[in-house]
Design a protein around this motif. Structure first.
Motif, PDB file in Angstrom:
ATOM      1  N   THR A 204       1.391  -0.918   0.430  1.00 58.13           N
ATOM      2  CA  THR A 204      -0.523  -0.185   0.099  1.00 58.13           C
ATOM      3  C   THR A 204       0.670   1.606   0.327  1.00 58.13           C
ATOM      4  O   THR A 204       2.274   1.423   0.420  1.00 58.13           O
ATOM      5  CB  THR A 204      -1.188  -0.190   1.560  1.00 58.13           C
ATOM      6  N   VAL A 205       0.055   2.278  -0.373  1.00 57.55           N
ATOM      7  CA  VAL A 205       0.469   3.895  -0.575  1.00 57.55           C
ATOM      8  C   VAL A 205      -0.668   4.362  -0.198  1.00 57.55           C
ATOM      9  O   VAL A 205      -1.274   4.428  -0.505  1.00 57.55           O
ATOM     10  CB  VAL A 205       1.072   4.054  -1.847  1.00 57.55           C
ATOM     11  N   TRP A 206      -0.303   5.000   1.299  1.00 59.45           N
ATOM     12  CA  TRP A 206      -0.888   5.935   2.053  1.00 59.45           C
ATOM     13  C   TRP A 206      -1.222   7.465   1.425  1.00 59.45           C
ATOM     14  O   TRP A 206       0.181   8.320   2.177  1.00 59.45           O
ATOM     15  CB  TRP A 206      -0.926   5.236   3.582  1.00 59.45           C
ATOM     16  N   LYS A 207      -1.574   8.061   1.044  1.00 61.96           N
ATOM     17  CA  LYS A 207      -1.510   9.624   0.932  1.00 61.96           C
ATOM     18  C   LYS A 207      -3.147  10.155   2.388  1.00 61.96           C
ATOM     19  O   LYS A 207      -3.893   9.810   2.199  1.00 61.96           O
ATOM     20  CB  LYS A 207      -1.718   9.706  -0.554  1.00 61.96           C
ATOM     21  N   SER A 208      -2.576  10.719   2.998  1.00 66.69           N
ATOM     22  CA  SER A 208      -3.798  11.210   4.133  1.00 66.69           C
ATOM     23  C   SER A 208      -3.969  12.208   4.174  1.00 66.69           C
ATOM     24  O   SER A 208      -2.604  13.025   3.241  1.00 66.69           O
ATOM     25  CB  SER A 208      -2.553  10.599   5.335  1.00 66.69           C
ATOM     26  N   SER A 209      -4.673  12.536   4.803  1.00 62.67           N
ATOM     27  CA  SER A 209      -4.975  14.499   4.484  1.00 62.67           C
ATOM     28  C   SER A 209      -3.675  15.050   5.173  1.00 62.67           C
ATOM     29  O   SER A 209      -3.550  15.038   6.433  1.00 62.67           O
ATOM     30  CB  SER A 209      -6.736  14.003   5.136  1.00 62.67           C
ATOM     31  N   PRO A 210      -4.096  16.397   4.803  1.00 63.35           N
ATOM     32  CA  PRO A 210      -3.129  17.406   4.899  1.00 63.35           C
ATOM     33  C   PRO A 210      -3.134  17.989   6.787  1.00 63.35           C
ATOM     34  O   PRO A 210      -2.491  18.036   7.189  1.00 63.35           O
ATOM     35  CB  PRO A 210      -3.236  18.073   3.683  1.00 63.35           C
ATOM     36  N   THR A 211      -4.610  17.440   6.540  1.00 62.10           N
ATOM     37  CA  THR A 211      -4.780  18.347   7.731  1.00 62.10           C
ATOM     38  C   THR A 211      -4.436  17.277   9.391  1.00 62.10           C
ATOM     39  O   THR A 211      -4.943  17.478  10.474  1.00 62.10           O
ATOM     40  CB  THR A 211      -6.544  18.551   8.271  1.00 62.10           C
ATOM     41  N   THR A 212      -4.836  16.062   9.080  1.00 62.61           N
ATOM     42  CA  THR A 212      -4.298  14.676  10.172  1.00 62.61           C
ATOM     43  C   THR A 212      -3.203  13.733   9.630  1.00 62.61           C
ATOM     44  O   THR A 212      -3.153  12.949  10.086  1.00 62.61           O
ATOM     45  CB  THR A 212      -5.536  13.834  10.129  1.00 62.61           C
ATOM     46  N   SER A 213      -2.383  14.844   8.667  1.00 65.87           N
ATOM     47  CA  SER A 213      -1.165  14.512   8.540  1.00 65.87           C
ATOM     48  C   SER A 213      -0.244  13.743   9.857  1.00 65.87           C
ATOM     49  O   SER A 213      -0.006  12.411   9.652  1.00 65.87           O
ATOM     50  CB  SER A 213      -0.078  14.919   8.021  1.00 65.87           C
ATOM     51  N   LEU A 214      -0.192  14.013  11.030  1.00 66.47           N
ATOM     52  CA  LEU A 214       0.288  13.275  12.364  1.00 66.47           C
ATOM     53  C   LEU A 214      -0.130  11.749  12.806  1.00 66.47           C
ATOM     54  O   LEU A 214       0.854  10.837  12.854  1.00 66.47           O
ATOM     55  CB  LEU A 214       0.319  14.393  13.981  1.00 66.47           C
ATOM     56  N   SER A 215      -1.709  11.900  12.597  1.00 68.03           N
ATOM     57  CA  SER A 215      -2.054  10.558  12.538  1.00 68.03           C
ATOM     58  C   SER A 215      -1.660   9.312  11.593  1.00 68.03           C
ATOM     59  O   SER A 215      -1.121   8.273  12.489  1.00 68.03           O
ATOM     60  CB  SER A 215      -3.344  10.586  12.965  1.00 68.03           C
ATOM     61  N   SER A 216      -1.467   9.839  10.715  1.00 66.49           N
ATOM     62  CA  SER A 216      -1.010   8.619   9.447  1.00 66.49           C
ATOM     63  C   SER A 216       1.064   8.555   9.675  1.00 66.49           C
ATOM     64  O   SER A 216       1.007   6.625   9.881  1.00 66.49           O
ATOM     65  CB  SER A 216      -0.702   9.313   7.643  1.00 66.49           C
ATOM     66  N   ILE A 217       1.695   9.638  10.387  1.00 66.22           N
ATOM     67  CA  ILE A 217       2.016   9.293  10.773  1.00 66.22           C
ATOM     68  C   ILE A 217       2.671   8.061  11.354  1.00 66.22           C
ATOM     69  O   ILE A 217       3.694   7.707  11.515  1.00 66.22           O
ATOM     70  CB  ILE A 217       3.799  10.078  11.162  1.00 66.22           C
ATOM     71  N   ALA A 218       2.175   8.616  13.034  1.00 68.83           N
ATOM     72  CA  ALA A 218       2.107   7.700  14.097  1.00 68.83           C
ATOM     73  C   ALA A 218       1.471   6.507  13.770  1.00 68.83           C
ATOM     74  O   ALA A 218       2.267   5.282  14.131  1.00 68.83           O
ATOM     75  CB  ALA A 218       0.991   8.186  15.451  1.00 68.83           C
ATOM     76  N   VAL A 219       0.651   6.042  12.985  1.00 68.89           N
ATOM     77  CA  VAL A 219       0.392   4.591  12.902  1.00 68.89           C
ATOM     78  C   VAL A 219       1.348   4.268  11.927  1.00 68.89           C
ATOM     79  O   VAL A 219       1.975   3.200  11.945  1.00 68.89           O
ATOM     80  CB  VAL A 219      -1.125   4.604  11.933  1.00 68.89           C
TER      81      VAL A 219
END
Length: 294
Positions: A204-219
């Motif tokens: 997978t390649v995950w593109k997260s929302s700019p406003t909630t990118s910290l959550s994607s980094i933590a996961v």
């Protein structure tokens, strides 16, 4: 063209305010648990990096800058997709129960960090804590479901017209799956896609929302630790952060046979048309941005 929820003008107007959370204060100790600092790399393809624009992550509750993210460039995003494609050849070769075991351990690691992850969602997105904890639980639950699938993915044995022959139906993974998520469910939507994709033999390649990118980094940090324990390339679960230019790079990339997009109907239509032009597949979960009066 917009492929993700962009930072609204109201939030952009306050980026000049030099306000930030202290990640070292006791109140925000959960940020340290999740390895979130004030400055964070926004690209993970087995290694952390990114040399693109700086993204400011802002709390909608206090209007303060939580942290900064160095997003990748479009060129770095394309290279990360290619790394994920190379990793796919190894990942798909693993027995399905082996892939299920990796996903099971990802679910267990999410259980360990459910509380700090929930707090981060509330801080960054604005949900109440009970909703945030429940969102992480959804990812955990889908990991459990995917582990079950790893022991029961079906195929068929079909009678053949030829003597002493049979026909065997075997499902094959697609390849690298692009996952573009919205701000309102910064972790759960990715989890629904990621756990099933991994068990089925996709990367997978995950593109997260700019406003909630910290959550994607933590996961992604949590997932990468599990992959590292198994000596599996971290590009199995690649992360790219940023704006619409990064989302567009995924939509047009022929190395991504399937794009799963969650967002507005307007953006979803654009994504669908662009992916269809290259005969790709899409999974779309679309909705509107409606005003409310309380």
């Amino acid at each position: 063209m917009h492929y993700v929820t962009t930072i609204k003008p109201f939030y952009r107007s306050i980026l000049c305010r030099n306000l930030k959370f202290s990640t070292h204060s006791q109140k925000y100790e959960f940020l340290r648990e999740l390895e979130i600092d004030y400055e964070n790399p926004g690209l993970f393809d087995g290694n952390w990096g990114g040399t693109g624009q700086i993204l400011h992550c802002i709390s909608p509750t206090t209007e303060s800058v939580i942290a900064k993210i160095q997003t990748p460039t479009v060129e770095e995003t394309i290279k990360a997709i290619q790394k994920s494609l190379k990793a796919w050849y190894y990942w798909r070769s693993l027995p399905i129960p082996k892939r299920g075991e990796v996903v099971r351990q990802i679910g267990n690691e999410l259980r360990r960090y459910q509380i700090p992850l929930g707090k981060l969602i509330s801080l960054e997105m604005g949900k109440i804590l009970s909703e945030s904890y429940g969102e992480v639980q959804e990812y955990i639950d889908i990991c459990d479901y995917a582990v079950g699938l790893s022991r029961m993915l079906p195929g068929k044995i079909i009678p053949s017209e030829r003597s002493q022959h049979i026909l065997i139906e075997n499902w094959n993974p697609l390849g690298v799956i692009g996952i573009i998520t919205a701000f309102n469910f910064p972790i759960a939507v990715f989890g629904w896609n990621n756990a099933i994709a991994l068990v089925c033999g996709n990367t997978t390649v995950w593109k997260s929302s700019p406003t909630t990118s910290l959550s994607s980094i933590a996961v992604t940090r949590i997932i990468s630790r599990i992959l590292n324990r198994h000596n599996i390339s971290g590009s199995i679960a690649t992360l790219v952060t940023g704006g619409s230019d990064i989302g567009k790079a995924l939509a047009f990339n022929k190395s991504l046979p399937l794009i799963s997009f969650t967002g507005s109907t307007t953006s979803g239509l654009q994504v669908a048309q662009e992916v269809q032009q290259r005969f790709g597949k899409t999974i779309l979960e679309l909705g509107g941005n409606n005003a409310i009066i309380v």
